[in-house]
Design a protein around this motif. Structure first.
Motif, PDB file in Angstrom:
ATOM      1  N   GLU A  94       0.820  -1.211   0.000  1.00  0.00           N
ATOM      2  CA  GLU A  94       0.000   0.000   0.000  1.00  0.00           C
ATOM      3  C   GLU A  94       0.855   1.264   0.000  1.00  0.00           C
ATOM      4  O   GLU A  94       0.466   2.308   0.515  1.00  0.00           O
ATOM      5  N   TRP A  95       2.032   1.177  -0.600  1.00  0.00           N
ATOM      6  CA  TRP A  95       3.009   2.266  -0.554  1.00  0.00           C
ATOM      7  C   TRP A  95       2.465   3.586  -1.092  1.00  0.00           C
ATOM      8  O   TRP A  95       2.775   4.660  -0.561  1.00  0.00           O
ATOM      9  N   ASP A  96       1.642   3.533  -2.148  1.00  0.00           N
ATOM     10  CA  ASP A  96       1.197   4.777  -2.763  1.00  0.00           C
ATOM     11  C   ASP A  96       0.253   5.557  -1.853  1.00  0.00           C
ATOM     12  O   ASP A  96       0.324   6.789  -1.777  1.00  0.00           O
ATOM     13  N   GLY A  97      -0.617   4.847  -1.127  1.00  0.00           N
ATOM     14  CA  GLY A  97      -1.487   5.530  -0.181  1.00  0.00           C
ATOM     15  C   GLY A  97      -0.712   6.135   0.974  1.00  0.00           C
ATOM     16  O   GLY A  97      -1.001   7.251   1.423  1.00  0.00           O
ATOM     17  N   ALA A  98       0.295   5.399   1.461  1.00  0.00           N
ATOM     18  CA  ALA A  98       1.124   5.908   2.558  1.00  0.00           C
ATOM     19  C   ALA A  98       1.939   7.114   2.107  1.00  0.00           C
ATOM     20  O   ALA A  98       2.083   8.099   2.850  1.00  0.00           O
ATOM     21  N   TYR A  99       2.462   7.041   0.891  1.00  0.00           N
ATOM     22  CA  TYR A  99       3.211   8.180   0.354  1.00  0.00           C
ATOM     23  C   TYR A  99       2.304   9.409   0.266  1.00  0.00           C
ATOM     24  O   TYR A  99       2.711  10.529   0.604  1.00  0.00           O
ATOM     25  N   ALA A 100       1.073   9.201  -0.181  1.00  0.00           N
ATOM     26  CA  ALA A 100       0.122  10.309  -0.289  1.00  0.00           C
ATOM     27  C   ALA A 100      -0.129  10.944   1.079  1.00  0.00           C
ATOM     28  O   ALA A 100      -0.204  12.173   1.208  1.00  0.00           O
ATOM     29  N   GLU A 101      -0.260  10.121   2.113  1.00  0.00           N
ATOM     30  CA  GLU A 101      -0.488  10.645   3.460  1.00  0.00           C
ATOM     31  C   GLU A 101       0.677  11.520   3.914  1.00  0.00           C
ATOM     32  O   GLU A 101       0.478  12.577   4.525  1.00  0.00           O
ATOM     33  N   LEU A 102       1.894  11.097   3.623  1.00  0.00           N
ATOM     34  CA  LEU A 102       3.071  11.875   4.023  1.00  0.00           C
ATOM     35  C   LEU A 102       3.148  13.185   3.248  1.00  0.00           C
ATOM     36  O   LEU A 102       3.519  14.226   3.803  1.00  0.00           O
ATOM     37  N   CYS A 103       2.794  13.140   1.979  1.00  0.00           N
ATOM     38  CA  CYS A 103       2.785  14.355   1.166  1.00  0.00           C
ATOM     39  C   CYS A 103       1.778  15.358   1.722  1.00  0.00           C
ATOM     40  O   CYS A 103       2.088  16.545   1.893  1.00  0.00           O
ATOM     41  N   ALA A 104       0.569  14.895   2.007  1.00  0.00           N
ATOM     42  CA  ALA A 104      -0.470  15.781   2.533  1.00  0.00           C
ATOM     43  C   ALA A 104      -0.083  16.326   3.902  1.00  0.00           C
ATOM     44  O   ALA A 104      -0.285  17.514   4.193  1.00  0.00           O
ATOM     45  N   LEU A 105       0.482  15.476   4.732  1.00  0.00           N
ATOM     46  CA  LEU A 105       0.880  15.919   6.067  1.00  0.00           C
ATOM     47  C   LEU A 105       1.948  17.006   5.980  1.00  0.00           C
ATOM     48  O   LEU A 105       1.880  18.022   6.688  1.00  0.00           O
ATOM     49  N   ASP A 106       2.922  16.817   5.107  1.00  0.00           N
ATOM     50  CA  ASP A 106       3.971  17.819   4.921  1.00  0.00           C
ATOM     51  C   ASP A 106       3.364  19.153   4.502  1.00  0.00           C
ATOM     52  O   ASP A 106       3.754  20.218   4.996  1.00  0.00           O
ATOM     53  N   TYR A 107       2.389  19.090   3.602  1.00  0.00           N
ATOM     54  CA  TYR A 107       1.757  20.320   3.121  1.00  0.00           C
ATOM     55  C   TYR A 107       1.034  21.047   4.255  1.00  0.00           C
ATOM     56  O   TYR A 107       1.211  22.258   4.449  1.00  0.00           O
ATOM     57  N   PHE A 108       0.238  20.342   5.019  1.00  0.00           N
ATOM     58  CA  PHE A 108      -0.561  21.008   6.048  1.00  0.00           C
ATOM     59  C   PHE A 108       0.275  21.417   7.259  1.00  0.00           C
ATOM     60  O   PHE A 108      -0.010  22.435   7.900  1.00  0.00           O
ATOM     61  N   LEU A 109       1.317  20.668   7.568  1.00  0.00           N
ATOM     62  CA  LEU A 109       2.165  21.039   8.702  1.00  0.00           C
ATOM     63  C   LEU A 109       2.913  22.350   8.467  1.00  0.00           C
ATOM     64  O   LEU A 109       3.369  22.986   9.418  1.00  0.00           O
ATOM     65  N   ALA A 110       3.017  22.756   7.214  1.00  0.00           N
ATOM     66  CA  ALA A 110       3.823  23.932   6.877  1.00  0.00           C
ATOM     67  C   ALA A 110       3.168  25.250   7.279  1.00  0.00           C
ATOM     68  O   ALA A 110       3.820  26.296   7.249  1.00  0.00           O
ATOM     69  N   ALA A 111       1.895  25.237   7.658  1.00  0.00           N
ATOM     70  CA  ALA A 111       1.199  26.466   8.051  1.00  0.00           C
ATOM     71  C   ALA A 111       0.779  26.364   9.514  1.00  0.00           C
ATOM     72  O   ALA A 111       0.383  25.298   9.986  1.00  0.00           O
ATOM     73  N   SER A 112       0.845  27.470  10.226  1.00  0.00           N
ATOM     74  CA  SER A 112       0.594  27.438  11.671  1.00  0.00           C
ATOM     75  C   SER A 112      -0.826  26.987  12.011  1.00  0.00           C
ATOM     76  O   SER A 112      -1.037  26.252  12.984  1.00  0.00           O
ATOM     77  N   LEU A 113      -1.809  27.405  11.217  1.00  0.00           N
ATOM     78  CA  LEU A 113      -3.192  27.029  11.513  1.00  0.00           C
ATOM     79  C   LEU A 113      -3.421  25.525  11.422  1.00  0.00           C
ATOM     80  O   LEU A 113      -4.329  24.987  12.053  1.00  0.00           O
ATOM     81  N   THR A 114      -2.609  24.863  10.607  1.00  0.00           N
ATOM     82  CA  THR A 114      -2.746  23.416  10.435  1.00  0.00           C
ATOM     83  C   THR A 114      -1.454  22.699  10.818  1.00  0.00           C
ATOM     84  O   THR A 114      -1.238  21.550  10.431  1.00  0.00           O
ATOM     85  N   GLY A 115      -0.602  23.378  11.567  1.00  0.00           N
ATOM     86  CA  GLY A 115       0.705  22.836  11.903  1.00  0.00           C
ATOM     87  C   GLY A 115       0.714  22.007  13.173  1.00  0.00           C
ATOM     88  O   GLY A 115      -0.339  21.585  13.678  1.00  0.00           O
ATOM     89  N   PRO A 116       1.910  21.740  13.711  1.00  0.00           N
ATOM     90  CA  PRO A 116       2.043  20.920  14.924  1.00  0.00           C
ATOM     91  C   PRO A 116       1.150  21.437  16.052  1.00  0.00           C
ATOM     92  O   PRO A 116       1.094  22.643  16.312  1.00  0.00           O
ATOM     93  N   GLY A 117       0.450  20.521  16.679  1.00  0.00           N
ATOM     94  CA  GLY A 117      -0.487  20.888  17.732  1.00  0.00           C
ATOM     95  C   GLY A 117      -1.897  21.103  17.228  1.00  0.00           C
ATOM     96  O   GLY A 117      -2.853  21.083  18.007  1.00  0.00           O
ATOM     97  N   ASN A 118      -2.034  21.305  15.924  1.00  0.00           N
ATOM     98  CA  ASN A 118      -3.352  21.542  15.340  1.00  0.00           C
ATOM     99  C   ASN A 118      -3.819  20.409  14.435  1.00  0.00           C
ATOM    100  O   ASN A 118      -4.883  20.502  13.827  1.00  0.00           O
ATOM    101  N   ILE A 119      -3.009  19.359  14.327  1.00  0.00           N
ATOM    102  CA  ILE A 119      -3.381  18.195  13.518  1.00  0.00           C
ATOM    103  C   ILE A 119      -3.407  16.954  14.401  1.00  0.00           C
ATOM    104  O   ILE A 119      -2.462  16.693  15.147  1.00  0.00           O
ATOM    105  N   GLU A 120      -4.484  16.214  14.305  1.00  0.00           N
ATOM    106  CA  GLU A 120      -4.564  14.903  14.956  1.00  0.00           C
ATOM    107  C   GLU A 120      -4.605  13.846  13.859  1.00  0.00           C
ATOM    108  O   GLU A 120      -5.432  13.925  12.943  1.00  0.00           O
ATOM    109  N   LEU A 121      -3.702  12.884  13.936  1.00  0.00           N
ATOM    110  CA  LEU A 121      -3.671  11.804  12.959  1.00  0.00           C
ATOM    111  C   LEU A 121      -4.477  10.612  13.459  1.00  0.00           C
ATOM    112  O   LEU A 121      -4.604  10.393  14.661  1.00  0.00           O
TER     113      LEU A 121
END
Length: 374
Positions: free
Chosen positions: A81-108
Motif C-alpha cells: 500500500e506504498w502509494d497511499g502511505a506516500y500520499a499521506e506523508l505528502c499531505a501531512l507535509d503540506y498542512f504542517l507547513a502552516a501554523s493554523l494546520t501545523g504541529p499541535g493543530n493536527i490529529e492523525l
C-alpha cells in the motif's frame, strides 16, 4: 544492500534507530523504495523526499503525538500500500507547513463513532479519518488519485476489443469503488475470457453481468454516435468515470463538521492523464459532477456503494462531502528540497450541509496560493 534494507537505513537515519519495522530480507520493492536505492539516478526525488521526512520529523519534536501515525505511514511505504502511505506523508507535509494546520493543530488517525459520519449508513461502529484539523474543525482523508480497478479493466477492454476485431467502442463498467483492486488483478485472465465468450458482436450484446466478480457488470456502446477514437482524451469524460470514486469514501463523510477528501497526484502512482492537458478541467468536473449531478435524483446511495445498508439517497450522500482538495506533488523533478513542492487546488461543494465556502480553511488555502477550481 537490498532496496528495502537501504530504505530501512534511510528511515532510521531520519527518525531514529529502530523506526523501520518492515522485513528488509524481502526482495519486494516499489517506485519510491527503488528510486531511493538509486540516488544518483533519482537525485531530485531522493533529496526532496528526505527533506520532506526531515520536516515531518521536526514537527514530531514539537508535537510527539504525531509520531505513531507518521512512523506507521513511513513503514507502509515499503509495503503493497506504498502509494497511499506516500500520499499521506505528502499531505501531512503540506498542512504542517502552516501554523493554523501545523504541529499541535493536527490529529492523525482520528476515530469517531459511526453515528458522527455516514459510516452509520453502512452498519459500522466507528469511523476513522487520516487527519483532523483541530483548530479549524475539519476532518480529512487522504487518497492517492488513482482508480486501480478501472486501470485493470481498461487494459482488459483493450485486449477484448483486439480479440473481437473492434476498432473503438466505449465500455462502461459498474463496480464497487470501495472494493480492493486485488481480485480484479488476480482474475484478469478469467475476466477477459468472460468478455470474449459472453459478448456477441453481431448480436450487439447490450449488457453483461460478470460471474467472476460479484457486483461487476458492463454496458456496451454499440451506437456509432458514442464511439470514441483511440488515443483521444476528454477531461470531462475522465471526470465522469472517476468522480464515482468519491462514493467509495462515504464512510468518511462527517455529520458534525466539514469533511474534505484530499487527493494527492503523484506521477509514479497516478494515471498520466492527471498531469497533462486538461488537468484543470478534470479537477473542476470531478468535483462538480459529484456535488451537482445527483441533486433531485431518487437514486439510492447503495446503487453506487453496495456496502450501504440504509435507503439514504445519493443526493444526501453528496451533500455530506464539503469539498475535494488536490495536491499535485512535484517531488520527482523539483530542484529545491527546502520547498514543499506541492501545488494545491480545491473544489468546494456549494450544496454541502457543512460548507467550506468562506471557512477559515478556505481562507488559509487561498492565502497559500491554492487555486479554486470550482
Amino acid at each position: 544492500m537490498t532496496p528495502r534494507a537501504n530504505y530501512a537505513a534511510f528511515v532510521d537515519n531520519i527518525f531514529g534507530a529502530g523506526s523501520a519495522k518492515f522485513d528488509i530480507a524481502k526482495t519486494d520493492t516499489n517506485n519510491v523504495v527503488g528510486a531511493l536505492a538509486s540516488p544518483q539516478r533519482f537525485a531530485e526525488f531522493t533529496a526532496n523526499f528526505e527533506e520532506r521526512l526531515r520536516r515531518i520529523n521536526a514537527a514530531i519534536q514539537s508535537d510527539p503525538s504525531l509520531r505513531k501515525g507518521v512512523i506507521g505511514a513511513v513503514n507502509r511505504v515499503a509495503e503493497d500500500e506504498w502509494d497511499g502511505a506516500y500520499a499521506e506523508l505528502c499531505a501531512l507535509d503540506y498542512f504542517l507547513a502552516a501554523s493554523l494546520t501545523g504541529p499541535g493543530n493536527i490529529e492523525l488517525d482520528h476515530t469517531v463513532p459511526a453515528s458522527d459520519t455516514l459510516a452509520s449508513e453502512m452498519g459500522m461502529q466507528n469511523a476513522n479519518h487520516d487527519m483532523h484539523l483541530k483548530s479549524l474543525g475539519v476532518s480529512m482523508d487522504t487518497k492517492n488519485l488513482s482508480d486501480k480497478t478501472r486501470q485493470i479493466l481498461d487494459g482488459i477492454f483493450d485486449e477484448f476489443r483486439k480479440a473481437k476485431g473492434i476498432k473503438s467502442m466505449m465500455i462502461m463498467p459498474t463496480y464497487d469503488h470501495d472494493d480492493d483492486f486485488t481480485p480484479y488483478a488476480s482474475n484478469r485472465p478469467q475476466l477477459l475470457a468472460e468478455l470474449v465468450s459472453g459478448v456477441d458482436v453481431n448480436g450487439r450484446t447490450p449488457r453483461l453481468t460478470s460471474q467472476v466478480i460479484p457486483g461487476l457488470s458492463y454496458e456496451f456502446a454499440w451506437n456509432a454516435g458514442v464511439y470514441i477514437s483511440e488515443g483521444s482524451y476528454s477531461p470531462v469524460e475522465h471526470a465522469t468515470r472517476h468522480h464515482l470514486l468519491l462514493f467509495g469514501h462515504i464512510k468518511k463523510f462527517s455529520r458534525t463538521e466539514p469533511t474534505a477528501i484530499v487527493y494527492v497526484m503523484f506521477p509514479w502512482s497516478g494515471e498520466t492523464a492527471f498531469f497533462g492537458f486538461g488537468k484543470d478541467t478534470f479537477q473542476t468536473e470531478f468535483g462538480r459532477q459529484f456535488f451537482n449531478n445527483y441533486l433531485g435524483s431518487a437514486d439510492l446511495g447503495k446503487s453506487f456503494n453496495k456496502k450501504i445498508k440504509s435507503n439514504i439517497t445519493a443526493a444526501d450522500v453528496t451533500r455530506h462531502l464539503s469539498g475535494v482538495i488536490f495536491l499535485d506533488d512535484k517531488s520527482v523533478t523539483a530542484k529545491d528540497p527546502k520547498q514543499i513542492n506541492v501545488e494545491a487546488s480545491f473544489v468546494w461543494n456549494k450544496n454541502a450541509v457543512l460548507s467550506l465556502v468562506g471557512h477559515p480553511l478556505d481562507v488559509e488555502l487561498r492565502r497559500r496560493g491554492a487555486v479554486d477550481r470550482g
